[in-house]
Design a protein around this motif. Structure first.
Motif, PDB file in Angstrom:
ATOM      1  N   GLU A   7      59.274  54.794  49.979  1.00  0.00           N
ATOM      2  CA  GLU A   7      59.782  55.699  49.064  1.00  0.00           C
ATOM      3  C   GLU A   7      60.841  55.450  48.020  1.00  0.00           C
ATOM      4  O   GLU A   7      61.828  55.029  48.538  1.00  0.00           O
ATOM      5  CB  GLU A   7      59.912  57.111  49.583  1.00  0.00           C
ATOM      6  N   PHE A   8      60.417  55.095  46.649  1.00  0.00           N
ATOM      7  CA  PHE A   8      61.321  55.020  45.810  1.00  0.00           C
ATOM      8  C   PHE A   8      61.332  56.217  44.548  1.00  0.00           C
ATOM      9  O   PHE A   8      60.342  56.610  44.104  1.00  0.00           O
ATOM     10  CB  PHE A   8      60.855  53.775  45.025  1.00  0.00           C
ATOM     11  N   ASP A   9      62.558  56.848  44.645  1.00  0.00           N
ATOM     12  CA  ASP A   9      62.679  58.071  43.951  1.00  0.00           C
ATOM     13  C   ASP A   9      63.061  57.652  42.606  1.00  0.00           C
ATOM     14  O   ASP A   9      63.713  58.761  41.895  1.00  0.00           O
ATOM     15  CB  ASP A   9      63.477  58.992  44.501  1.00  0.00           C
ATOM     16  N   GLY A  10      63.234  56.566  42.162  1.00  0.00           N
ATOM     17  CA  GLY A  10      63.797  56.337  40.412  1.00  0.00           C
ATOM     18  C   GLY A  10      65.209  55.942  40.436  1.00  0.00           C
ATOM     19  O   GLY A  10      65.507  55.119  39.548  1.00  0.00           O
ATOM     20  N   SER A  11      66.033  55.987  41.767  1.00  0.00           N
ATOM     21  CA  SER A  11      67.236  55.358  41.684  1.00  0.00           C
ATOM     22  C   SER A  11      67.729  54.823  42.981  1.00  0.00           C
ATOM     23  O   SER A  11      68.645  54.232  43.115  1.00  0.00           O
ATOM     24  CB  SER A  11      68.369  56.684  41.402  1.00  0.00           C
TER      25      SER A  11
END
Length: 353
Positions: A160-164
């Motif tokens: 999971e990559f949440d943008g930051s």
């Protein structure tokens, strides 16, 4: 199965009920059931995985044999597509969730389950002996790798990559959360069941073309351009968890790591491997971290040997330069490859005549 809002976020969705096979049930195409229709392909029979009708927990599955012979290991690949990675030359912080249901049986060697992008930038999930599962995301000299202990058996993993920043989940257990800005454009294949056109690893090496092959089965892969902030990641996880009877609850709490990010973001300056082109003269320039006996060769896109560069001892922390024999190269894509006892590195390059 999913709401329209979630379905619109899915960039890739592979299920083994949707495959094209030959008379021996070898898979030459794995069909994407998302709206993007980004199919995974393999035209070479020796590299085709096999369809198993009663695989993971009774479901159809794709079986990878993990053949160790170079240019014959099974793998399916996807041509570069910006929905899987990105077309931006600066950090793209588009959220991503990659989920895979798989069964592994042999943990004695490095094995890539999934890698998107290539040596410049991308993300991956792979196994490192004796019992480590790595989640990775990288951009040029910056990279983050997080790990979990893994045993043979059926598993559900989710990157999971949440943008930051990003984390990894294995059977309901989450890694720490590490900061990362996002990936950039890398015109490379996506590899399923092995590394395709080079990927990055935690030990600073670049993966060999069509190498680090997976031994086991996969039943479902979902790549979504969204993450936990909208709860869609949990919906996908819970769906796969219930369907395949894995029983690992989705971890809602994102644990922020107290470790320094610098350890994970700084590229080793003691190892590099690159092709330079000056006035159509191609040179190989590299340095490795440990003394090693190595074979350095160049292969074409079909895996055929084009040129033997060097066989013998390579000293650590010493910069080497070799000039390629231009008469052996037509226009096309090639891969320079160093293989030793301690390091396997490769890099793609384009020749234009």
């Amino acid at each position: 199965v999913f709401s329209k809002g979630l379905s619109d976020k899915i960039a890739l969705w592979l299920v083994p009920e949707k495959v094209m096979v030959n008379e021996n049930l070898l898979i030459n195409q794995w069909l994407d059931i998302s709206s993007k229709k980004i199919n995974a392909n393999q035209t070479k029979t020796s590299r085709m995985p096999k369809l198993i009708s009663e695989g993971i927990n009774g479901f159809h599955s794709v079986k990878f044999e993990g053949n160790v012979k170079f240019v014959e290991e099974d793998i399916v690949t996807i041509d570069y597509h910006p929905a899987i990675t990105t077309n931006l030359e600066f950090e793209d912080n588009t959220k991503k969730t990659l989920s895979i249901v798989f069964y592994c049986e042999d943990l004695s060697r490095k094995q890539v389950l999934f890698e998107a992008g290539g040596p410049v930038s991308g993300f991956n999930i792979y196994i490192e002996p004796p019992n480590i599962l790595y989640f990775g995301i990288f951009k040029e000299t910056k990279r983050v790798f997080l790990k979990q202990i893994i045993n043979p058996g059926v598993h559900l993993v989710q990157l999971e990559f949440d943008g930051s920043g990003f984390r990894g989940i294995l059977d309901g257990i989450a890694t720490d959360y590490k900061k990362f800005d996002g990936i950039i454009y890398d015109f490379s294949l996506t590899g399923i069941g092995a590394a395709s056109t080079g990927t990055r690893f935690h030990d600073f090496t670049t993966g060999v073309t069509c190498g680090y092959h997976f031994s086991g089965m996969m039943s479902e892969i979902v790549l979504m351009n969204d993450c936990n902030s909208s709860s869609f990641s949990k919906v996908v996880y819970d769906y796969l968890d219930k369907k395949y009877n894995i029983h690992g609850s989705y971890p809602q709490i994102w644990n922020k790591s107290t470790e320094s990010d610098e350890h994970f973001l700084v590229e080793s300056e003691k190892q590099f491997f690159k092709i330079n082109n000056i006035n159509n003269e191609y040179t190989l320039n590299f340095m490795i971290e440990n003394n090693d006996n190595c074979k350095i060769e160049v292969y074409d896109l079909n895996g055929s040997l084009t040129e033997k560069i060097y066989y013998g001892e390579i000293k650590s922390n010493f910069e080497y330069n070799f000039t390629l024999n231009s008469s052996l190269y037509n226009s096309g894509i090639y891969y320079a490859r160093l293989k030793g006892n301690k390091a396997i590195i490769s890099t793609p390059f384009l020749v234009v005549r």
